[in-house]
Scaffold this active site. Structure first.
Site, PDB file in Angstrom:
ATOM      1  N   CYS A  38      -3.122   1.566   6.278  1.00 32.81           N
ATOM      2  CA  CYS A  38      -3.520   0.834   7.482  1.00 32.81           C
ATOM      3  C   CYS A  38      -4.136   1.769   8.509  1.00 32.81           C
ATOM      4  CB  CYS A  38      -2.318   0.114   8.071  1.00 32.81           C
ATOM      5  SG  CYS A  38      -0.952   1.241   8.419  1.00 32.81           S
TER       6      CYS A  38
ATOM      7  N   ASN B 245       0.802  -1.234   0.000  1.00 32.57           N
ATOM      8  CA  ASN B 245       0.000   0.000   0.000  1.00 32.57           C
ATOM      9  C   ASN B 245       0.833   1.283   0.000  1.00 32.57           C
ATOM     10  OD1 ASN B 245       0.672  -0.689   2.700  1.00 32.57           O
ATOM     11  ND2 ASN B 245      -0.890   0.704   3.435  1.00 32.57           N
TER      12      ASN B 245
ATOM     13  N   GLU C 279       3.521  -5.503  12.250  1.00 28.77           N
ATOM     14  CA  GLU C 279       2.621  -4.350  12.057  1.00 28.77           C
ATOM     15  C   GLU C 279       1.511  -4.834  11.154  1.00 28.77           C
ATOM     16  OE1 GLU C 279       2.884  -1.609  13.644  1.00 28.77           O
ATOM     17  OE2 GLU C 279       4.855  -1.947  14.493  1.00 28.77           O
TER      18      GLU C 279
ATOM     19  N   GLU D  67       7.284   0.263  16.016  1.00 28.85           N
ATOM     20  CA  GLU D  67       8.348   0.798  15.171  1.00 28.85           C
ATOM     21  C   GLU D  67       8.544   2.262  15.540  1.00 28.85           C
ATOM     22  OE1 GLU D  67       6.764  -0.127  11.211  1.00 28.85           O
ATOM     23  OE2 GLU D  67       8.083  -1.863  11.166  1.00 28.85           O
TER      24      GLU D  67
ATOM     25  N   GLY E 142       2.048  -6.186   7.208  1.00 34.60           N
ATOM     26  CA  GLY E 142       1.113  -6.783   6.263  1.00 34.60           C
ATOM     27  C   GLY E 142      -0.182  -7.138   6.964  1.00 34.60           C
TER      28      GLY E 142
ATOM     29  N   THR F  86      -1.571 -13.114   7.659  1.00 37.11           N
ATOM     30  CA  THR F  86      -0.180 -13.447   7.307  1.00 37.11           C
ATOM     31  C   THR F  86       0.702 -13.324   8.553  1.00 37.11           C
ATOM     32  OG1 THR F  86      -0.626 -12.303   5.231  1.00 37.11           O
ATOM     33  CG2 THR F  86       1.617 -13.044   5.584  1.00 37.11           C
TER      34      THR F  86
HETATM   35  P1  NAP Z   1       0.086  -9.426   3.102  1.00 37.92           P
HETATM   36  O1  NAP Z   1      -0.646 -10.198   2.086  1.00 37.92           O
HETATM   37  O2  NAP Z   1       0.055  -9.916   4.491  1.00 37.92           O
HETATM   38  O3  NAP Z   1       1.575  -9.301   2.568  1.00 37.92           O
HETATM   39  C1  NAP Z   1       2.565  -8.507   3.172  1.00 37.92           C
HETATM   40  C2  NAP Z   1       3.927  -9.001   2.744  1.00 37.92           C
HETATM   41  O4  NAP Z   1       4.143 -10.302   3.289  1.00 37.92           O
HETATM   42  C3  NAP Z   1       4.070  -9.162   1.236  1.00 37.92           C
HETATM   43  O5  NAP Z   1       5.385  -8.853   0.873  1.00 37.92           O
HETATM   44  C4  NAP Z   1       3.762 -10.627   1.063  1.00 37.92           C
HETATM   45  O6  NAP Z   1       4.204 -11.195  -0.135  1.00 37.92           O
HETATM   46  C5  NAP Z   1       4.466 -11.221   2.257  1.00 37.92           C
HETATM   47  N1  NAP Z   1       3.993 -12.544   2.648  1.00 37.92           N
HETATM   48  C6  NAP Z   1       2.810 -13.129   2.379  1.00 37.92           C
HETATM   49  N2  NAP Z   1       2.771 -14.365   2.917  1.00 37.92           N
HETATM   50  C7  NAP Z   1       3.953 -14.572   3.536  1.00 37.92           C
HETATM   51  C8  NAP Z   1       4.529 -15.650   4.275  1.00 37.92           C
HETATM   52  N3  NAP Z   1       3.862 -16.787   4.497  1.00 37.92           N
HETATM   53  N4  NAP Z   1       5.767 -15.503   4.764  1.00 37.92           N
HETATM   54  C9  NAP Z   1       6.455 -14.362   4.570  1.00 37.92           C
HETATM   55  N5  NAP Z   1       5.980 -13.311   3.868  1.00 37.92           N
HETATM   56  C10 NAP Z   1       4.731 -13.407   3.374  1.00 37.92           C
HETATM   57  O7  NAP Z   1      -0.431  -7.917   3.150  1.00 37.92           O
HETATM   58  P2  NAP Z   1      -0.725  -6.960   1.936  1.00 37.92           P
HETATM   59  O8  NAP Z   1      -2.011  -7.386   1.308  1.00 37.92           O
HETATM   60  O9  NAP Z   1       0.495  -6.837   1.111  1.00 37.92           O
HETATM   61  O10 NAP Z   1      -0.929  -5.559   2.695  1.00 37.92           O
HETATM   62  C11 NAP Z   1      -2.139  -5.129   3.221  1.00 37.92           C
HETATM   63  C12 NAP Z   1      -2.182  -5.355   4.716  1.00 37.92           C
HETATM   64  O11 NAP Z   1      -1.088  -4.715   5.349  1.00 37.92           O
HETATM   65  C13 NAP Z   1      -3.430  -4.750   5.350  1.00 37.92           C
HETATM   66  O12 NAP Z   1      -3.947  -5.656   6.267  1.00 37.92           O
HETATM   67  C14 NAP Z   1      -2.889  -3.516   6.068  1.00 37.92           C
HETATM   68  O13 NAP Z   1      -3.644  -3.089   7.172  1.00 37.92           O
HETATM   69  C15 NAP Z   1      -1.542  -3.991   6.480  1.00 37.92           C
HETATM   70  N6  NAP Z   1      -0.666  -2.870   6.765  1.00 37.92           N
HETATM   71  C16 NAP Z   1      -0.329  -2.625   8.070  1.00 37.92           C
HETATM   72  C17 NAP Z   1       0.473  -1.527   8.388  1.00 37.92           C
HETATM   73  C18 NAP Z   1       0.852  -1.222   9.810  1.00 37.92           C
HETATM   74  O14 NAP Z   1       1.785  -0.446  10.008  1.00 37.92           O
HETATM   75  N7  NAP Z   1       0.198  -1.787  10.803  1.00 37.92           N
HETATM   76  C19 NAP Z   1       0.941  -0.711   7.363  1.00 37.92           C
HETATM   77  C20 NAP Z   1       0.569  -0.992   6.051  1.00 37.92           C
HETATM   78  C21 NAP Z   1      -0.229  -2.080   5.756  1.00 37.92           C
HETATM   79  P3  NAP Z   1       3.223 -11.164  -1.411  1.00 37.92           P
HETATM   80  O15 NAP Z   1       3.615  -9.971  -2.144  1.00 37.92           O
HETATM   81  O16 NAP Z   1       3.417 -12.404  -2.148  1.00 37.92           O
HETATM   82  O17 NAP Z   1       1.821 -11.085  -0.907  1.00 37.92           O
END
Ligand code: NAP
Length: 480
Positions: free
Chosen positions: A282, A150, A248, A461, A226, A230
């Site tokens: 997020c 994002n 996070e 963080e 993420g 995950t």
């Molecule tokens: P995601 O699907 O959980 O993926 C995040 C990252 O993790 C990607 O690089 C992903 O690779 C990788 N990943 C997926 N499965 C994994 C595994 N089993 N082992 C290691 N790495 C793995 O999240 P997203 O859809 O990219 O992002 C959206 C989410 O992020 C939302 O829920 C949002 O709220 C959250 N977010 C949180 C914050 C915060 O600071 N709290 C900030 C921004 C976003 P791929 O590219 O293959 O999916």
């Protein structure tokens, strides 16, 4: 076709598998590039490079390490137009947003931690007449940084900068959906002469290369941003190895809007908090609780603004709302709107996919959507949608507003909109989120702790919290 490569040991190289994943431009729905489908073999190469680089990087005087970080920051600033364009194409976000927010913040992350490492002090505890303790805070070694799509470069560098500043070598993986600016960061590292192997950037899927990074024995800590599902899977995977882990995760952020708020400013800011980056931050507000005396007026003001905000080609300078990041994400967000209707929700604005003409005809555009008439227990009030969809509910008392806001498994960020500071302080104290903004949103001081409670994550963080995460503390006790 733009084929990108992994950045290992200071050089770009193809994945060992020779396999690639398509990269799709969200605004057009067309494949415009290929990214490495990396595997454990590429992680192995990166670990070898990092191991080689580690002793010199750890031994480097702090000032010199900080110089590298400042040079990277400067080079990001020099290439702001190129990076903003790459981010907008890759992610679908308006180019103006990438230019004003994402890329400058990536530079700030490096500048901030270049300073932070020189200000990072450790503690000493005297036992009067008996002994003195001092705490060493030493780099962990090789660490893994995994980030989402994002805010691609913004969040990627938010992890990498403190990890490097603390003296670690890094193996980092951006989201497979938004790899482009991470790739360009490799060029920037080459340009400033960052020693080979200090930062290695691997592309590919979470299931393959992400998991391989998490599981590699030589990688001693994982900083992950993420989704909650995950994060839970990674926590489970890593539990037996006792690796340091920072998570996070997702959010379902409440906005508490009181009748005494500065009405016009609050409408503008809450609208921005709801729909910036197509609602894919997020920290975006997604549950709006509005005090009953102003409920109808506030609702109408939001509807008017939503109707006036039309998604458009994100590469246009005047675009204020771009495309959602992928077809699957668009489908997920639309499925929540359908679910809301089935649960009795009233769609007050938006709710439809938008088809643009010209090059963006197949893009993933969605109207900003406002829904009311849903109970707090409804899926759209409990589950993270992560798109341009908000729900509205009225409330009558401070206690009710607080109870509604706290009725969630998440706990990332809250905004409170009121002129009554005493009320703001009391709610801030009692709300179960890691971040609270009063009469503002996304006003960030990089020294402050950043992170969520409950299903929104583990650890913090930012500032010294990040320096602490990326170091191991060791107490030394010397008896007199
Ligand atoms: P995601 O699907 O959980 O993926 C995040 C990252 O993790 C990607 O690089 C992903 O690779 C990788 N990943 C997926 N499965 C994994 C595994 N089993 N082992 C290691 N790495 C793995 O999240 P997203 O859809 O990219 O992002 C959206 C989410 O992020 C939302 O829920 C949002 O709220 C959250 N977010 C949180 C914050 C915060 O600071 N709290 C900030 C921004 C976003 P791929 O590219 O293959 O999916």
């Amino acid at each position: 076709m733009d084929t990108i490569a992994n950045f290992i040991n200071g050089q770009y190289q193809a994945p060992q598998s020779q396999q690639y994943i398509d990269n799709i431009e969200p605004a057009t729905g067309e494949i415009y590039g290929q990214i490495p489908d990396s595997t454990g073999e590429d992680v192995e190469l990166a670990v070898t490079a990092a191991k080689k680089a580690l002793p010199a990087w750890q031994a480097m005087p702090l000032e010199q390490r900080a110089d590298f970080l400042n040079a990277i920051a400067q080079e990001i600033e020099n290439r702001i137009e190129e990076l903003a364009l790459a981010e907008s194409i890759d992610n679908g976000k308006p180019i103006s947003l990438a230019r004003i927010v994402d890329i400058p913040r990536a530079a700030s992350n490096f500048k901030f931690f270049a300073h932070a490492c020189s200000q990072f002090a450790s503690e000493s505890h005297a036992m009067a007449g008996v002994a003195i303790n001092y705490t060493l805070r030493q780099p962990i070694g090789i660490v893994g940084c995994i980030s989402p799509w994002n805010l691609p470069l913004y969040l990627f560098t938010w992890k990498i900068a403190p990890a490097l500043a603390a003296g670690n070598c890094v193996i980092a993986k951006p989201s497979e959906v938004t790899p482009k600016t991470a790739t360009l960061l490799g060029e920037i590292c080459q340009k400033v002469g960052l020693p080979a192997g200090v930062l290695n950037i691997l592309h590919g899927s979470g299931a393959k290369v992400g998991q391989a990074i998490c599981q590699h024995q030589a990688i001693k800590a994982i900083s992950f941003t993420g989704g909650t599902t995950t994060g839970a899977a990674i926590a489970k995977l890593l539990a037996p190895s006792f690796k340091k882990l920072s998570l996070e995760l997702g959010g379902k952020n409440p906005a508490l809007i009181f009748a005494d708020c500065d009405f016009n400013n609050t409408v503008d800011e809450v609208f921005r908090a709801s729909f910036a980056n197509q609602g894919q931050i997020c920290l975006c507000a997604s549950r709006l609780y509005i005090e009953r005396p102003i409920y109808e007026k506030f609702k109408q003001a939001l509807i008017d603004k939503a109707n006036a905000l039309q998604p458009s080609d994100p590469l246009l300078a005047e675009s204020k709302m771009g495309a959602l990041v992928s077809k699957s994400h668009l489908d997920k967000v639309i499925s929540y709107i359908e679910l809301a209707k089935n649960e009795g929700g009233n769609v007050l604005a938006g709710g439809q996919r938008v088809t643009l003409s010209g090059r963006c005809q197949q893009g993933y555009f969605l109207q900003p959507t406002i829904i009311d008439n849903l109970p707090n227990s409804a899926s759209c009030n409990q589950e993270e949608i992560f798109g341009p969809v908000i729900t509205l509910q009225p409330f009558d008392t401070d206690e009710q507003a607080l109870a509604l806001a706290n009725d969630s498994n998440y706990g990332l960020a809250t905004t409170i909109w009121t002129k009554n500071l005493s009320r703001a302080h009391q709610i801030a104290e009692q709300i179960n989120t890691g971040i609270v903004w009063v009469n503002s949103w996304l006003l960030r001081d990089l020294r402050t702790p950043f992170g969520g409670m409950n299903q929104s994550g583990l650890g913090r963080e930012g500032g010294l919290e990040a320096m602490r995460f990326f170091t191991e503390s060791k107490n030394v006790c010397i008896k007199y």
